[in-house]
Write an enzyme that holds these catalytic residues in place. Sequence first.
Site, PDB file in Angstrom:
ATOM      1  N   ARG A   1       0.958  -1.181   0.034  1.00 39.57           N
ATOM      2  CA  ARG A   1      -0.068  -0.060  -0.035  1.00 39.57           C
ATOM      3  C   ARG A   1       0.828   1.375  -0.150  1.00 39.57           C
ATOM      4  NH1 ARG A   1      -3.574  -3.745   0.139  1.00 39.57           N
ATOM      5  NH2 ARG A   1      -2.321  -3.918  -1.696  1.00 39.57           N
TER       6      ARG A   1
ATOM      7  N   SER B   1     -10.984  -0.095   3.096  1.00 39.13           N
ATOM      8  CA  SER B   1     -10.364  -0.312   4.145  1.00 39.13           C
ATOM      9  C   SER B   1      -9.910   1.047   4.803  1.00 39.13           C
ATOM     10  CB  SER B   1      -9.350  -1.316   4.112  1.00 39.13           C
ATOM     11  OG  SER B   1      -9.782  -2.505   3.434  1.00 39.13           O
TER      12      SER B   1
ATOM     13  N   GLU C   1      -5.504   4.577   5.956  1.00 43.68           N
ATOM     14  CA  GLU C   1      -5.101   4.302   4.497  1.00 43.68           C
ATOM     15  C   GLU C   1      -5.388   5.682   3.622  1.00 43.68           C
ATOM     16  OE1 GLU C   1      -6.008   0.354   2.820  1.00 43.68           O
ATOM     17  OE2 GLU C   1      -6.799   1.556   1.129  1.00 43.68           O
TER      18      GLU C   1
END
Length: 355
Positions: free
Chosen positions: A171, A247, A349
Amino acid sequence: MDTLIATEKMVPLAPFTTLDLGGDAQHMIRIKNYQDAVDAVGWWKSQAQPMPLLALGGGSNLLVSDTGFRGLVVKMENADIQVLEESDGTVLVEAGAGAVWDRFVAYTVERGWAGVECLSGIPGCVGGAPVQNIGAYGQEVAETIEWVKGIDLHTAEAFQFTAIECEFAYRDSFFKKSVDRRYLITSVAFRLRPGGEPTIRYHDLQNRCQEEEAHTLMDVRELVLEIRRSKSMVYDKSDPNHRSAGSFFTNPIVDEATADRIEASLKPGVRFPRFEVEGGIKLSAAWLIDNAGLKKGFKMSPEAKVGLSTNHVLALTNRGGAKAEELLELCRHVQQVVKAAFGVELEPEPVFVGF
Ligand SMILES: Cc1cc2nc3c(=O)[nH]c(=O)nc-3n(C[C@H](O)[C@H](O)[C@H](O)COP(=O)(O)OP(=O)(O)OC[C@H]3O[C@@H](n4cnc5c(N)ncnc54)[C@H](O)[C@@H]3O)c2cc1C
């Protein structure tokens, strides 16, 4: 320069984000092709008052503040897809940063090109995909990216970075880490495998593929979409959980001693997901939230307009009419509860804009 490029003023950003939150963009320019991007950067650089620039794709990984963004939002809408070369059993295909990611995946799967089928259903645009190296169901976009092209906002010159130069990690990428969001991505090239087998590495997907006798790229795409829909992980306005950024926290990577300490504190028989990765042990953020006592559908009060998705503890949702500040408060609450229960920091995130 002002006469050549269409700029919009005080544009509400909420409708451009999947969380449906945030105030106005002071300026917005929509990009239909590479020349538009050059012109937009020229306009931005020519302003007497310097201002920040934000590249906007599908707005599916953004939390915009209630006060909005005082600067220029460059909305990527260049969606061309073209084959650059076919050689050695591979195809190199370039897609504009504004192409809708899932339409690009559908295009490749329909042609029988393997490489991104497990990334079906991820919202957003092609230009956003390398920024956080999107991943799901055993695939990461870094595996197929050949290069990323765009404009360096410091120098106003074109750049082309290879996958190695993009420094992809879990990520993460060179773009995500760059100071001042320095790079405007205009297109991405992917090396795909015509006639290639689908990637069926992820445990749950393996099981489902066996049960359903799913073997082709299209079978895998459809199964991934079905699984994602059941968790509200596709953007579908008819789903009450749809206002989310997917998420909200990344899976934390901790040292072995921390993972052992948490495991030792659990009642016998409690399943504790932990995976050895480069740099430590990856834990499941969803498991931590759930086992810290925050369950699907959790809200801080019955009248709260934000809450955890009723289908997935990891998604923070705007239930309609919320403010960004309320979502931020919920984010902090989840972080505090997990920290108190397990001593682990959860990292958001999405990219926070205008806070
Ligand atoms: C329901 C849901 C499910 C999701 N599931 C997943 C998942 O399974 N896996 C996953 O990895 N992510 C997932 N996400 C997160 C998100 O979809 C991805 O991160 C996506 O790639 C973001 O792309 P975007 O175009 O929407 O970017 P935006 O949200 O518009 O922007 C995100 C960041 O990227 C930058 N950016 C965007 N375009 C450019 C560009 N052209 N040039 C430079 N910078 C740019 C922005 O400035 C910003 O910093 C999910 C989100 C939602 C809402």
